[in-house]
Design a protein around this motif. Sequence first.
Motif, PDB file in Angstrom:
ATOM      1  N   PRO A   1       0.721  -1.344  -0.040  1.00 39.35           N
ATOM      2  CA  PRO A   1      -0.090   0.128   0.029  1.00 39.35           C
ATOM      3  C   PRO A   1       0.794   1.399  -0.103  1.00 39.35           C
ATOM      4  CG  PRO A   1      -0.187  -1.101   2.306  1.00 39.35           C
ATOM      5  CD  PRO A   1       0.690  -2.105   1.246  1.00 39.35           C
ATOM      6  N   LEU A   2       2.162   1.133   0.493  1.00 41.41           N
ATOM      7  CA  LEU A   2       3.048   2.310   0.424  1.00 41.41           C
ATOM      8  C   LEU A   2       3.871   2.399  -0.524  1.00 41.41           C
ATOM      9  CD1 LEU A   2       3.418   2.568   4.395  1.00 41.41           C
ATOM     10  CD2 LEU A   2       1.783   3.799   3.041  1.00 41.41           C
ATOM     11  N   GLY A   3       4.018   1.425  -1.508  1.00 38.54           N
ATOM     12  CA  GLY A   3       4.932   1.224  -2.574  1.00 38.54           C
ATOM     13  C   GLY A   3       5.556  -0.116  -2.570  1.00 38.54           C
ATOM     14  N   PRO A   4       6.971  -0.120  -3.157  1.00 41.30           N
ATOM     15  CA  PRO A   4       7.723  -1.366  -3.025  1.00 41.30           C
ATOM     16  C   PRO A   4       8.029  -1.904  -2.038  1.00 41.30           C
ATOM     17  CG  PRO A   4       8.728   0.547  -4.581  1.00 41.30           C
ATOM     18  CD  PRO A   4       7.655   1.107  -3.757  1.00 41.30           C
ATOM     19  N   GLU A   5       7.795  -3.237  -1.914  1.00 41.20           N
ATOM     20  CA  GLU A   5       8.371  -4.081  -0.488  1.00 41.20           C
ATOM     21  C   GLU A   5       9.439  -4.772  -0.963  1.00 41.20           C
ATOM     22  OE1 GLU A   5       4.882  -5.906   1.168  1.00 41.20           O
ATOM     23  OE2 GLU A   5       3.800  -4.244   1.663  1.00 41.20           O
ATOM     24  N   PHE A   6      10.539  -4.627  -0.059  1.00 42.67           N
ATOM     25  CA  PHE A   6      11.809  -5.506  -0.120  1.00 42.67           C
ATOM     26  C   PHE A   6      12.050  -6.243   0.851  1.00 42.67           C
ATOM     27  CE2 PHE A   6      12.221  -1.182  -2.122  1.00 42.67           C
ATOM     28  CZ  PHE A   6      12.345  -1.294  -3.186  1.00 42.67           C
ATOM     29  N   ALA A   7      12.918  -7.408   0.588  1.00 45.40           N
ATOM     30  CA  ALA A   7      13.197  -8.295   1.625  1.00 45.40           C
ATOM     31  C   ALA A   7      14.372  -7.916   2.451  1.00 45.40           C
ATOM     32  CB  ALA A   7      13.809  -9.500   0.952  1.00 45.40           C
ATOM     33  N   GLU A   8      14.697  -8.492   3.418  1.00 40.60           N
ATOM     34  CA  GLU A   8      15.772  -8.139   4.378  1.00 40.60           C
ATOM     35  C   GLU A   8      17.026  -8.053   3.548  1.00 40.60           C
ATOM     36  OE1 GLU A   8      15.797  -7.178   7.685  1.00 40.60           O
ATOM     37  OE2 GLU A   8      13.917  -7.230   7.550  1.00 40.60           O
ATOM     38  N   GLN A   9      17.843  -7.311   3.924  1.00 33.61           N
ATOM     39  CA  GLN A   9      19.311  -6.920   2.944  1.00 33.61           C
ATOM     40  C   GLN A   9      19.995  -8.327   3.388  1.00 33.61           C
ATOM     41  OE1 GLN A   9      22.601  -4.235   4.168  1.00 33.61           O
ATOM     42  NE2 GLN A   9      21.619  -2.973   2.558  1.00 33.61           N
ATOM     43  N   VAL A  10      20.850  -8.775   1.959  1.00 36.66           N
ATOM     44  CA  VAL A  10      21.644  -9.776   2.147  1.00 36.66           C
ATOM     45  C   VAL A  10      22.777  -9.147   1.358  1.00 36.66           C
ATOM     46  CG1 VAL A  10      19.957 -11.641   2.328  1.00 36.66           C
ATOM     47  CG2 VAL A  10      20.893 -10.856   0.082  1.00 36.66           C
ATOM     48  N   VAL A  11      23.970  -9.917   1.753  1.00 34.75           N
ATOM     49  CA  VAL A  11      25.232  -9.429   1.286  1.00 34.75           C
ATOM     50  C   VAL A  11      25.604 -10.784   0.194  1.00 34.75           C
ATOM     51  CG1 VAL A  11      27.821  -9.246   1.697  1.00 34.75           C
ATOM     52  CG2 VAL A  11      26.276  -8.525   3.409  1.00 34.75           C
ATOM     53  N   GLU A  12      25.616 -10.212  -0.784  1.00 34.64           N
ATOM     54  CA  GLU A  12      26.247 -11.265  -1.989  1.00 34.64           C
ATOM     55  C   GLU A  12      27.709 -10.883  -2.608  1.00 34.64           C
ATOM     56  OE1 GLU A  12      24.946 -13.712  -3.295  1.00 34.64           O
ATOM     57  OE2 GLU A  12      22.873 -13.530  -2.477  1.00 34.64           O
ATOM     58  N   ARG A  13      28.425 -11.637  -2.803  1.00 35.62           N
ATOM     59  CA  ARG A  13      29.801 -11.610  -3.385  1.00 35.62           C
ATOM     60  C   ARG A  13      29.513 -11.319  -4.867  1.00 35.62           C
ATOM     61  NH1 ARG A  13      33.423 -10.041  -0.082  1.00 35.62           N
ATOM     62  NH2 ARG A  13      34.935 -10.610  -1.960  1.00 35.62           N
ATOM     63  N   ALA A  14      30.327 -10.469  -5.542  1.00 32.23           N
ATOM     64  CA  ALA A  14      30.006 -10.208  -6.931  1.00 32.23           C
ATOM     65  C   ALA A  14      31.305  -9.603  -7.721  1.00 32.23           C
ATOM     66  CB  ALA A  14      29.113  -8.919  -6.873  1.00 32.23           C
ATOM     67  N   PHE A  15      31.229  -9.734  -9.063  1.00 30.79           N
ATOM     68  CA  PHE A  15      32.087  -9.229  -9.883  1.00 30.79           C
ATOM     69  C   PHE A  15      31.252  -7.872 -10.505  1.00 30.79           C
ATOM     70  CE2 PHE A  15      33.779  -8.286 -14.113  1.00 30.79           C
ATOM     71  CZ  PHE A  15      35.204  -8.495 -13.917  1.00 30.79           C
ATOM     72  N   ILE A  16      32.144  -6.642 -10.261  1.00 27.42           N
ATOM     73  CA  ILE A  16      31.391  -5.677 -10.826  1.00 27.42           C
ATOM     74  C   ILE A  16      32.022  -4.914 -11.867  1.00 27.42           C
ATOM     75  CG2 ILE A  16      30.686  -2.999  -9.922  1.00 27.42           C
ATOM     76  CD1 ILE A  16      30.918  -4.187  -6.854  1.00 27.42           C
ATOM     77  N   ALA A  17      31.261  -4.546 -13.000  1.00 25.98           N
ATOM     78  CA  ALA A  17      31.557  -3.860 -14.177  1.00 25.98           C
ATOM     79  C   ALA A  17      31.059  -2.443 -14.164  1.00 25.98           C
ATOM     80  CB  ALA A  17      31.273  -4.724 -15.551  1.00 25.98           C
ATOM     81  N   GLU A  18      31.966  -1.551 -13.839  1.00 25.11           N
ATOM     82  CA  GLU A  18      31.211  -0.007 -14.027  1.00 25.11           C
ATOM     83  C   GLU A  18      31.370   0.349 -15.507  1.00 25.11           C
ATOM     84  OE1 GLU A  18      29.935   1.765 -11.275  1.00 25.11           O
ATOM     85  OE2 GLU A  18      30.930   0.703  -9.801  1.00 25.11           O
ATOM     86  N   LYS A  19      30.253  -0.050 -16.302  1.00 28.96           N
ATOM     87  CA  LYS A  19      30.357   0.323 -17.617  1.00 28.96           C
ATOM     88  C   LYS A  19      29.044   0.968 -18.201  1.00 28.96           C
ATOM     89  CE  LYS A  19      31.486  -1.320 -22.174  1.00 28.96           C
ATOM     90  NZ  LYS A  19      31.847  -2.558 -22.952  1.00 28.96           N
ATOM     91  N   ARG A  20      28.726   1.894 -18.686  1.00 26.90           N
ATOM     92  CA  ARG A  20      27.498   2.401 -19.251  1.00 26.90           C
ATOM     93  C   ARG A  20      27.221   1.578 -20.478  1.00 26.90           C
ATOM     94  NH1 ARG A  20      26.769   8.666 -19.606  1.00 26.90           N
ATOM     95  NH2 ARG A  20      26.558   8.308 -17.427  1.00 26.90           N
ATOM     96  N   ARG A  21      26.027   1.220 -20.628  1.00 31.83           N
ATOM     97  CA  ARG A  21      25.537   0.365 -21.954  1.00 31.83           C
ATOM     98  C   ARG A  21      24.114   0.391 -21.800  1.00 31.83           C
ATOM     99  NH1 ARG A  21      24.359  -5.867 -20.879  1.00 31.83           N
ATOM    100  NH2 ARG A  21      24.288  -5.858 -18.673  1.00 31.83           N
TER     101      ARG A  21
END
Length: 104
Positions: A23-43
């Motif tokens: 009723p107040l907008g998006p509802e999110f699950a509890e925050q979890v930490v994920e290991r990741a590979f990050i690519a900072e690239k505009r596409r």
Amino acid sequence: MGSVPAWLLRHQVFVEALEGEGPLGPEFAEQVVERAFIAEKRRMVRDAEGSEVVSETTVIMRLDAVCPAGSRVTVNGRTTYVIVSARQDGGGLPTPDHLEVALQ
């Protein structure tokens, strides 16, 4: 090969998976930490409706990570939202299976 090798997932991202609309907008699950590979690239990517949208960051996570479109993700201190996520699963073939997530 199976999943992406753990040694490639050098970064941490904080994921709050979108669970739906309340009723107040998006509802999110509890925050979890994920290991990741990050690519900072505009596409350019297509969102769930098929519109072209600019993605600033692509994140690669374990195949079983939960991070659907609309989820809130914090990467390198910046909080943003998932445009689209796609499972890359070779179905038992020797491929680096993973979840590819395009962020705003």
